[in-house]
Design a protein around this motif. Structure first.
Motif, short mmCIF file in Angstrom:
data_model
loop_
_atom_site.label_atom_id
_atom_site.label_comp_id
_atom_site.label_asym_id
_atom_site.label_seq_id
_atom_site.Cartn_x
_atom_site.Cartn_y
_atom_site.Cartn_z
N ALA A 192 0.90 -1.20 0.12
CA ALA A 192 0.03 0.00 -0.06
C ALA A 192 0.78 1.22 0.22
CB ALA A 192 -0.80 -0.03 1.28
N GLU A 193 1.83 1.34 0.81
CA GLU A 193 2.88 2.64 0.81
C GLU A 193 3.52 2.79 -0.63
OE1 GLU A 193 5.29 1.69 4.44
OE2 GLU A 193 3.83 2.21 5.49
N ALA A 194 4.11 1.44 -1.19
CA ALA A 194 4.63 1.42 -2.64
C ALA A 194 3.67 2.34 -3.57
CB ALA A 194 5.25 0.16 -2.80
N PHE A 195 2.44 1.53 -3.52
CA PHE A 195 1.25 2.35 -4.35
C PHE A 195 1.35 3.59 -4.23
CE2 PHE A 195 -2.94 2.66 -5.96
CZ PHE A 195 -2.96 2.19 -7.02
N ALA A 196 1.21 3.95 -2.96
CA ALA A 196 1.03 5.59 -2.61
C ALA A 196 2.06 6.31 -3.10
CB ALA A 196 0.87 5.69 -0.99
N GLY A 197 3.28 5.79 -2.99
CA GLY A 197 4.60 6.55 -3.58
C GLY A 197 4.55 6.76 -5.10
N GLU A 198 4.07 5.79 -5.61
CA GLU A 198 4.02 5.78 -7.24
C GLU A 198 2.98 7.01 -7.78
OE1 GLU A 198 3.09 2.12 -8.87
OE2 GLU A 198 4.73 1.12 -8.01
N LEU A 199 1.98 6.96 -6.71
CA LEU A 199 0.92 7.97 -7.05
C LEU A 199 1.32 9.33 -6.70
CD1 LEU A 199 -2.53 6.47 -5.61
CD2 LEU A 199 -1.93 6.53 -7.85
N LEU A 200 2.22 9.81 -5.74
CA LEU A 200 2.77 10.78 -5.23
C LEU A 200 3.84 11.31 -6.35
CD1 LEU A 200 2.93 10.50 -1.60
CD2 LEU A 200 1.40 11.93 -2.83
N ALA A 201 4.55 10.18 -6.97
CA ALA A 201 5.57 10.45 -7.79
C ALA A 201 4.73 11.16 -9.24
CB ALA A 201 6.39 9.49 -8.18
N ASN A 202 3.80 10.66 -9.61
CA ASN A 202 3.01 11.32 -10.50
C ASN A 202 2.41 12.29 -10.15
OD1 ASN A 202 3.56 8.89 -12.35
ND2 ASN A 202 1.77 7.80 -12.02
N HIS A 203 2.17 12.64 -9.08
CA HIS A 203 1.49 13.92 -8.75
C HIS A 203 2.71 14.82 -9.01
CE1 HIS A 203 -0.54 17.17 -6.55
NE2 HIS A 203 0.80 17.28 -5.84
N SER A 204 3.75 14.67 -8.44
CA SER A 204 4.84 15.66 -8.63
C SER A 204 5.05 15.91 -9.92
CB SER A 204 6.26 14.94 -7.78
OG SER A 204 5.96 14.76 -6.50
N ARG A 205 5.11 15.08 -10.95
CA ARG A 205 5.37 15.27 -12.21
C ARG A 205 3.95 16.38 -12.93
NH1 ARG A 205 7.91 10.22 -12.27
NH2 ARG A 205 6.03 9.08 -12.23
N ARG A 206 2.93 16.09 -12.32
CA ARG A 206 1.79 16.88 -12.73
C ARG A 206 2.04 18.54 -12.15
NH1 ARG A 206 -1.13 12.37 -11.31
NH2 ARG A 206 -1.85 11.19 -13.07
N MET A 207 2.61 18.45 -11.14
CA MET A 207 2.74 19.64 -10.69
C MET A 207 4.08 20.57 -11.28
SD MET A 207 1.00 20.44 -7.74
CE MET A 207 1.79 21.39 -6.22
N ASN A 208 4.84 19.65 -11.59
CA ASN A 208 6.10 20.26 -12.48
C ASN A 208 5.56 20.75 -13.61
OD1 ASN A 208 8.03 19.68 -10.46
ND2 ASN A 208 8.59 17.52 -11.18
N ARG A 209 4.74 20.14 -14.30
CA ARG A 209 4.34 20.66 -15.49
C ARG A 209 3.73 22.07 -15.34
NH1 ARG A 209 0.17 17.03 -18.91
NH2 ARG A 209 0.45 18.96 -20.37
N LEU A 210 3.25 22.30 -14.42
CA LEU A 210 2.71 23.66 -13.94
C LEU A 210 3.72 24.55 -13.49
CD1 LEU A 210 -0.66 22.56 -12.65
CD2 LEU A 210 -0.44 23.75 -14.85
N LYS A 211 4.96 24.22 -13.26
CA LYS A 211 5.93 25.00 -12.62
C LYS A 211 5.38 25.09 -11.34
CE LYS A 211 8.27 26.68 -16.81
NZ LYS A 211 7.52 25.62 -17.71
N LEU A 212 4.80 24.13 -10.27
CA LEU A 212 4.32 24.41 -8.96
C LEU A 212 5.00 23.50 -8.27
CD1 LEU A 212 0.33 24.40 -9.26
CD2 LEU A 212 1.93 26.59 -9.18
N ALA A 213 5.70 24.13 -7.09
CA ALA A 213 6.06 23.56 -6.24
C ALA A 213 5.57 22.16 -5.44
CB ALA A 213 6.85 24.17 -4.99
N ALA A 214 6.08 20.70 -5.69
CA ALA A 214 5.41 19.87 -5.30
C ALA A 214 5.54 19.61 -3.78
CB ALA A 214 5.69 18.55 -6.04
#
Length: 214
Positions: A192-214
């Protein structure tokens, strides 16, 4: 033991969290209902932003969201009501950002859970949300160029919604709030923790697309 049962046993032994992956129909129902709710939210945003530079962009985004006219099963309503209560924006711009970030987490969770099942769930183009998500990105980027202060405020909102969205995916997997996945399936918490880590990594990539600090 049949070959299918042996395959399932081997998969869940390797990652006990896989046993908590929702049934394929629930995955599809959550995806379809998320799209329907997104279109309704964009209807509201069209009215709220009617006198802003984003007025033309919102209906264009909405028209790219391919939502069917199906009904929402009760189990899905409970799941998505809980999520929407946490991540619905307090302003129109927060809500627009939520539709990009949180729907991204929902999509990733659906695909991730589907891949965890013994026989990976195949999805069609119902999970190809890239066109309207790209339009939201373009709209927000134009907003940030016009208002040089709003991006910091929205970055804070984005960080908050990420946490809420990822916590919600545990509920999606049948894990009660505040409980360890191990209370449902022994040894599942690490997965479950590994799954959450993957979701957060993808979230960070989305924030980076917007140049927002993740």
């Amino acid at each position: 033991m049949s070959s299918e049962d042996a395959e399932k046993s081997s998969a869940t032994e390797a990652n006990p969290f896989a046993e908590l992956a929702p049934e394929p129909q629930l995955l599809r129902d959550v995806a379809a209902s998320t799209l329907r709710r997104t279109r309704l939210s964009l209807d509201d945003l069209e009215r709220e932003l009617a006198r802003t530079p984003e007025a033309d962009a919102i209906p264009r985004i909405r028209d790219l969201v391919r939502a069917d006219e199906g009904t929402e099963p009760d189990a899905v309503t409970k799941l998505l009501d809980d999520l929407w209560a946490r991540v619905s924006g307090r302003t129109a711009y927060e809500q627009l950002l939520s539709l990009f970030l949180v729907n991204g987490i929902v999509r990733d969770a659906v695909l991730g859970f589907g891949a965890l099942r013994t026989r990976a769930v195949e999805f069609g183009d119902e999970l190809d949300w890239s066109a309207w998500q790209d339009e939201i990105v373009a709209t927000l980027q134009a907003l940030f160029e016009r208002d040089i202060h709003i991006d910091d405020r929205l970055a804070m909102w984005g960080r908050r919604t990420a946490g809420d969205g990822v916590v919600w995916t545990r509920q999606f997997a049948g894990i009660a709030p505040g409980k360890s996945a191990d209370t449902v399936v022994e040894g599942a918490e690490a997965g479950a923790e590994a799954f959450a880590g993957e979701l957060l990594a993808n979230h960070s990539r989305r924030m980076n697309r917007l140049k927002l600090a993740a």
